[in-house]
Write a protein that holds these residues in place. Structure first.
Motif, mmCIF file in Angstrom:
data_model
loop_
_atom_site.group_PDB
_atom_site.id
_atom_site.type_symbol
_atom_site.label_atom_id
_atom_site.label_comp_id
_atom_site.label_asym_id
_atom_site.label_seq_id
_atom_site.Cartn_x
_atom_site.Cartn_y
_atom_site.Cartn_z
ATOM 1 N N ALA A 42 0.888 -1.231 0.160
ATOM 2 C CA ALA A 42 -0.236 -0.004 0.204
ATOM 3 C C ALA A 42 0.764 1.283 0.002
ATOM 4 N N PHE A 43 1.873 1.332 0.681
ATOM 5 C CA PHE A 43 2.664 2.517 0.910
ATOM 6 C C PHE A 43 3.726 2.548 -0.495
ATOM 7 N N THR A 49 2.435 6.250 -7.102
ATOM 8 C CA THR A 49 1.224 7.019 -7.698
ATOM 9 C C THR A 49 1.455 8.370 -7.678
ATOM 10 N N VAL A 50 1.816 9.044 -6.359
ATOM 11 C CA VAL A 50 1.680 10.586 -6.278
ATOM 12 C C VAL A 50 2.878 10.986 -7.189
ATOM 13 N N ALA A 51 4.121 10.386 -6.926
ATOM 14 C CA ALA A 51 5.316 10.661 -7.354
ATOM 15 C C ALA A 51 5.228 10.858 -9.202
ATOM 16 N N LEU A 52 4.521 9.663 -9.840
ATOM 17 C CA LEU A 52 4.487 9.540 -11.376
ATOM 18 C C LEU A 52 3.348 10.435 -11.634
ATOM 19 N N LEU A 74 -5.246 -3.900 -14.788
ATOM 20 C CA LEU A 74 -3.938 -3.911 -14.615
ATOM 21 C C LEU A 74 -3.522 -3.891 -13.164
ATOM 22 N N GLY A 75 -4.277 -2.891 -12.417
ATOM 23 C CA GLY A 75 -3.833 -2.740 -10.992
ATOM 24 C C GLY A 75 -4.046 -4.029 -10.351
ATOM 25 N N ALA A 191 -2.722 0.401 -5.141
ATOM 26 C CA ALA A 191 -2.631 0.846 -4.116
ATOM 27 C C ALA A 191 -3.921 0.914 -3.196
ATOM 28 N N ILE A 192 -5.009 1.110 -3.976
ATOM 29 C CA ILE A 192 -6.259 1.003 -3.261
ATOM 30 C C ILE A 192 -6.856 -0.266 -2.887
ATOM 31 N N PHE A 193 -6.270 -1.300 -3.700
ATOM 32 C CA PHE A 193 -6.739 -2.843 -3.258
ATOM 33 C C PHE A 193 -5.956 -3.146 -2.294
#
Length: 299
Positions: A42-43, A49-52, A74-75, A191-193
């Motif tokens: 998750a981390f 995600t945030v960086a990209l 895909l996630g 990340a959500i999953f």
């Protein structure tokens, strides 16, 4: 800059990516002593995600329903692949985890057979047989006269199925969609999953872990380097380096994994396990290159 020089630096980037991923096995193994496997995912995916997304913020306006649908699929593949791999690493050594993960290389052409009606070449089947022998030498133990495989090795092998599915689906989506946007979305959904599953699998939020500087540095490494940077190096390499050489360079991930785990975690390999690693590495290179590094099409 000449084409040859660009290709050289791209190849160096691919080797760096394999080194980053190889070292990540050590980071994951060490971090599992402080934080649950799914919280770790998750981390790392949240950071990536945030960086990209910040780097490619202007492209996010191109997102539509098709992107969100494919990104979610895909996630999901990415989530299950990393879940089986990360949990598996908890119950086996980082070195074995690294080598067994590479089995997805054999599965991609085999899975493509029923999907695209294209029978793999003879060397893919040969590589699959050699890899099975390698897995037996590396992972099977003879306890009380019965051959068995520990839980960690079995979970790691399962992760290869989802990695292969992820690669095939990504290949399909790449035809008419931006790989950058798809990468952002698959990290986002993974990340959500992970945040949804983590409380059920790992328990309460690890407040103590997030205050630990060792864990913070490890999560930044996994999120920024192992997830975001390494994927970027891989994508650039695929553009400027022939596919056979890309496969060869990235397959060194398993070699770096064993090297770092031996040097830093003091893991020991028996002669039989070393022979198993050699068989698996040989099979991976054979399946992707046929030991012919001239430019060629995909299997």
């Amino acid at each position: 800059m000449t084409g040859k020089r660009i290709s050289f630096f791209a190849a160096c980037g691919l080797l760096l990516a394999s080194c980053i991923w190889g070292f990540a096995f050590v980071i994951v193994k060490d971090s599992l002593d402080y934080i649950g496997a799914i919280y770790m995912m998750a981390f790392r995916f949240s950071i990536a995600t945030v960086a990209l997304a910040l780097l490619f913020a202007k492209q996010l306006k191109l997102l539509n329903s098709a992107y969100w649908k494919n990104g979610a699929m895909l996630g999901a593949f990415l989530f299950f692949a990393y879940a089986f791999q990360t949990v598996g690493c908890k119950y086996t050594t980082a070195g074995k985890n690294a080598f067994l993960t590479t089995m997805y290389v054999m599965l991609v052409p085999l899975f493509s057979w029923p999907l695209y009606k294209k029978r793999p070449k003879w060397y893919v089947f040969t590589a699959a047989a050699i890899s099975i022998l390698g897995i037996g030498l590396l992972a099977l133990s003879n306890d009380d006269g019965i051959l068995s495989m520990n839980k960690g090795d079995a979970l790691t092998l399962v992760c290869g199925v989802f990695y292969a599915a992820h690669i095939l689906y990504m290949e399909k989506c790449n035809v008419d969609q931006s790989p950058i946007l798809l990468t952002v979305l698959q990290f986002f959904f993974a990340a959500i999953f992970s945040w949804i599953v983590a409380p059920f699998f790992d328990g309460a939020f690890p407040f103590a872990a997030v205050k630990n500087s060792r864990v913070i540095v490890s999560m930044l490494y996994l999120g920024l380097l192992s997830t975001m940077v390494a994927f970027a190096l891989q994508n650039v390499g695929l553009k400027y380096v022939q596919s056979s050489l890309v496969a060869l360079l990235l397959s060194f991930e398993s070699v770096f994994g064993v090297l770092f785990s031996t040097l830093l975690l003091h893991e020991r390999l028996t002669v039989r396990m070393i022979v198993g690693c050699v068989f698996i590495f040989f099979a991976v290179v054979l399946a992707q290159t046929k030991f012919d590094l001239r430019k060629r099409g995909h299997v």
